[in-house]
Enzyme design. Structure first.
Site, PDB file in Angstrom:
ATOM      1  N   LYS A 163       0.822  -1.221   0.000  1.00 24.87           N
ATOM      2  CA  LYS A 163       0.000   0.000   0.000  1.00 24.87           C
ATOM      3  C   LYS A 163       0.850   1.263   0.000  1.00 24.87           C
ATOM      4  O   LYS A 163       0.454   2.273  -0.588  1.00 24.87           O
ATOM      5  CB  LYS A 163      -0.987  -0.006   1.174  1.00 24.87           C
ATOM      6  CG  LYS A 163      -2.081  -1.048   0.956  1.00 24.87           C
ATOM      7  CD  LYS A 163      -3.332  -0.811   1.741  1.00 24.87           C
ATOM      8  CE  LYS A 163      -4.441  -1.701   1.186  1.00 24.87           C
ATOM      9  NZ  LYS A 163      -5.545  -1.923   2.061  1.00 24.87           N
ATOM     10  N   LYS A 186      -5.408  -9.800  -6.593  1.00 22.41           N
ATOM     11  CA  LYS A 186      -6.596  -9.871  -5.726  1.00 22.41           C
ATOM     12  C   LYS A 186      -7.663  -8.869  -6.186  1.00 22.41           C
ATOM     13  O   LYS A 186      -7.334  -7.741  -6.544  1.00 22.41           O
ATOM     14  CB  LYS A 186      -6.115  -9.554  -4.309  1.00 22.41           C
ATOM     15  CG  LYS A 186      -7.147  -9.513  -3.230  1.00 22.41           C
ATOM     16  CD  LYS A 186      -6.460  -9.199  -1.903  1.00 22.41           C
ATOM     17  CE  LYS A 186      -6.501  -7.716  -1.612  1.00 22.41           C
ATOM     18  NZ  LYS A 186      -7.184  -7.335  -0.379  1.00 22.41           N
ATOM     19  N   LYS A 215     -10.844  -3.115  -3.675  1.00 23.11           N
ATOM     20  CA  LYS A 215     -11.629  -1.867  -3.734  1.00 23.11           C
ATOM     21  C   LYS A 215     -10.879  -0.771  -4.462  1.00 23.11           C
ATOM     22  O   LYS A 215     -11.482   0.090  -5.082  1.00 23.11           O
ATOM     23  CB  LYS A 215     -11.883  -1.357  -2.313  1.00 23.11           C
ATOM     24  CG  LYS A 215     -12.775  -2.196  -1.473  1.00 23.11           C
ATOM     25  CD  LYS A 215     -12.787  -1.577  -0.069  1.00 23.11           C
ATOM     26  CE  LYS A 215     -13.501  -2.453   0.910  1.00 23.11           C
ATOM     27  NZ  LYS A 215     -12.913  -2.358   2.253  1.00 23.11           N
TER      28      LYS A 215
HETATM   29  N1  AQP Z   1     -10.253 -10.386  -3.019  1.00 26.99           N
HETATM   30  C1  AQP Z   1     -10.622 -10.835  -1.834  1.00 26.99           C
HETATM   31  N2  AQP Z   1     -10.947 -12.138  -1.671  1.00 26.99           N
HETATM   32  C2  AQP Z   1     -11.330 -12.608  -0.444  1.00 26.99           C
HETATM   33  N3  AQP Z   1     -11.431 -11.823   0.656  1.00 26.99           N
HETATM   34  C3  AQP Z   1     -11.127 -10.520   0.527  1.00 26.99           C
HETATM   35  N4  AQP Z   1     -11.124  -9.499   1.394  1.00 26.99           N
HETATM   36  C4  AQP Z   1     -10.741  -8.362   0.758  1.00 26.99           C
HETATM   37  N5  AQP Z   1     -10.475  -8.628  -0.528  1.00 26.99           N
HETATM   38  C5  AQP Z   1     -10.702  -9.968  -0.720  1.00 26.99           C
HETATM   39  C6  AQP Z   1     -11.513  -9.614   2.790  1.00 26.99           C
HETATM   40  O1  AQP Z   1     -12.557  -8.687   3.048  1.00 26.99           O
HETATM   41  C7  AQP Z   1     -12.476  -8.258   4.406  1.00 26.99           C
HETATM   42  C8  AQP Z   1     -12.612  -6.777   4.483  1.00 26.99           C
HETATM   43  O2  AQP Z   1     -11.550  -6.159   3.778  1.00 26.99           O
HETATM   44  P1  AQP Z   1     -11.140  -4.686   4.169  1.00 26.99           P
HETATM   45  O3  AQP Z   1     -12.264  -3.792   3.981  1.00 26.99           O
HETATM   46  O4  AQP Z   1     -10.516  -4.665   5.495  1.00 26.99           O
HETATM   47  O5  AQP Z   1     -10.037  -4.228   3.192  1.00 26.99           O
HETATM   48  P2  AQP Z   1      -9.074  -4.859   2.248  1.00 26.99           P
HETATM   49  O6  AQP Z   1      -8.648  -6.226   2.587  1.00 26.99           O
HETATM   50  O7  AQP Z   1      -7.983  -3.884   2.181  1.00 26.99           O
HETATM   51  O8  AQP Z   1     -10.006  -4.865   0.970  1.00 26.99           O
HETATM   52  P3  AQP Z   1      -9.532  -4.529  -0.444  1.00 26.99           P
HETATM   53  O9  AQP Z   1     -10.629  -4.630  -1.370  1.00 26.99           O
HETATM   54  O10 AQP Z   1      -8.333  -5.345  -0.785  1.00 26.99           O
HETATM   55  O11 AQP Z   1      -9.137  -2.995  -0.316  1.00 26.99           O
HETATM   56  P4  AQP Z   1      -7.836  -2.309  -0.863  1.00 26.99           P
HETATM   57  O12 AQP Z   1      -8.048  -2.157  -2.320  1.00 26.99           O
HETATM   58  O13 AQP Z   1      -7.815  -0.998  -0.127  1.00 26.99           O
HETATM   59  O14 AQP Z   1      -6.672  -3.192  -0.544  1.00 26.99           O
HETATM   60  C9  AQP Z   1     -11.150  -8.773   4.971  1.00 26.99           C
HETATM   61  O15 AQP Z   1     -11.421  -9.903   5.788  1.00 26.99           O
HETATM   62  C10 AQP Z   1     -10.396  -9.198   3.747  1.00 26.99           C
HETATM   63  O16 AQP Z   1      -9.536 -10.273   4.014  1.00 26.99           O
END
Ligand code: AQP
Length: 350
Positions: A118, A211, A214
């Site tokens: 990040k 992955k 968001k």
């Molecule tokens: N691609 C994924 N597959 C399975 N699980 C996922 N999670 C996130 N992406 C995937 C799970 O969703 C939960 C909440 O995630 P979060 O809001 O804490 O943020 P994150 O993991 O940072 O989500 P993103 O989409 O990956 O955001 P960015 O783009 O900011 O990095 C967690 O339990 C996570 O494991």
């Protein structure tokens, strides 16, 4: 004083809640309600750790916090039986994070791959909060002395850090912990990650090695929980594939990340195994499989999107759920903070 089996997990209100968040986390949140006391949190303090371009500014943060809450409830979380709230309403999270900052070691945080990803190349310009994110996450879990944490695979390393912090706290202050009535010398449990379910890592629709996320610049890379049926259909039809027909055996998916991802999504949504999907679609072209995938996706997600829309149209109702949840969460968090302060020898008002 026994440790109660308790589930805690959180989702950041950073917009674009997607199928990965749903299948990797929220589906499991719903299931665990049957067997555990659950606390589900919209982790708004975590959202602030990234640039304002990511979390979108005050109005977006408020909107996204309500939207994640709506997604929890629309997916089937019952805020009457379990606790649903937003993190910033319970000050124990930030307070315990400070105490844990003094337990966690810089070397541990330096190993966190999510920070490296990040922060990217411009690490000097990343917020201190982003670096400290895993310590706040440990505090989120342990301020409730939660024993189980359902997360997607990407959070495994952070969970290991939470366990290290709990263990070091228990070791460093074992005598004091015992003298405060915890005879086994353990105050914080070592939280178990629950990385289960059919889709612990949903991949991008544009690149099967990345992955679903968001923050991906391409909206076509993900299916958002708020997408309508036409958008879902368009995104799935455009999803990257390869020229070969689908294999008939699961091992045939191994060298084909995009095919593997789409079959995995179908299996997870339909509640069947990947092999069962290949029994129906193996040997066929992607086009007919994609049509079936659109159908299963829309059937599962449209009711959730509809209910989310209904809920966010009534922000007063959503806020009252969060306030009520925060009141219940605070009772548990305050008790942990009192005990933690006593263990550390911090004088508090009695
Ligand atoms: N691609 C994924 N597959 C399975 N699980 C996922 N999670 C996130 N992406 C995937 C799970 O969703 C939960 C909440 O995630 P979060 O809001 O804490 O943020 P994150 O993991 O940072 O989500 P993103 O989409 O990956 O955001 P960015 O783009 O900011 O990095 C967690 O339990 C996570 O494991």
């Amino acid at each position: 004083m026994a440790i109660v089996e308790r589930v805690f997990s959180g989702v950041q209100p950073t917009g674009n809640l997607h199928l990965g968040n749903y299948l990797g986390a929220i589906v499991n949140f719903v299931k665990l309600q049957e067997t555990h006391n659950c606390i589900y949190c919209v982790v708004d303090l975590h959202a602030l750790t990234q640039g304002i371009d990511v979390w979108g500014g005050p109005a977006e943060l408020t909107r996204n916090t309500r939207e994640v809450t709506a997604a929890f409830i629309a997916a089937g979380i019952d805020p009457k039986k379990h606790i649903v709230f937003n993190q910033s309403q319970v000050t124990g999270h930030a307070e315990l994070a400070w105490l844990f900052n003094c337990v966690a070691r810089v070397g541990w945080l330096n190993r966190m791959t999510q920070f490296k990803e990040k922060a990217g190349k411009d690490r000097e310009n990343a917020s201190v909060g982003l670096y400290d994110y895993p310590v706040l996450m440990a505090a989120d879990i342990l301020v409730y002395r939660a024993t189980h944490v359902p997360v997607g695979e990407d959070q495994k390393q952070h969970l290991e850090l939470s366990r290290d912090i709990a263990q070091k706290f228990n070791n460093d202050f074992g005598d004091s912990i015992r003298s405060h009535g915890h005879n086994e010398g353990i105050y914080f449990p070592l939280p178990e990650p629950l990385i289960t379910g059919p889709a612990t890592r949903v991949m991008s629709l544009r690149d099967g090695t990345k992955k679903m996320s968001k923050s991906d610049a391409s909206d076509n890379s993900r299916i958002n929980l708020t997408d309508d049926a036409d958008t879902i259909a368009q995104k799935i039809r455009k999803a990257k594939t390869d020229p070969e027909p689908l294999p008939t055996e699961e091992k045939g998916l191994e060298p084909r990340p995009e095919a593997d991802n789409l079959v995995g999504i179908y299996a997870a949504l339909a509640g069947v195994t990947k092999q069962a999907v290949l029994q129906d679609f193996g040997g066929g072209q992607f086009s007919s499989f994609k049509n079936a995938l659109v159908d299963v996706c829309v059937a599962k997600l449209a009711p959730i999107a509809g209910e989310m829309k209904r809920l966010v149209a009534d922000p007063g109702h959503v806020d009252s759920i969060l306030n009520e949840g925060a009141n219940r969460a605070r009772v548990i968090a305050d008790e942990t903070m009192r005990a933690t302060k006593d263990i550390l020898g911090l004088i508090r008002q009695r």
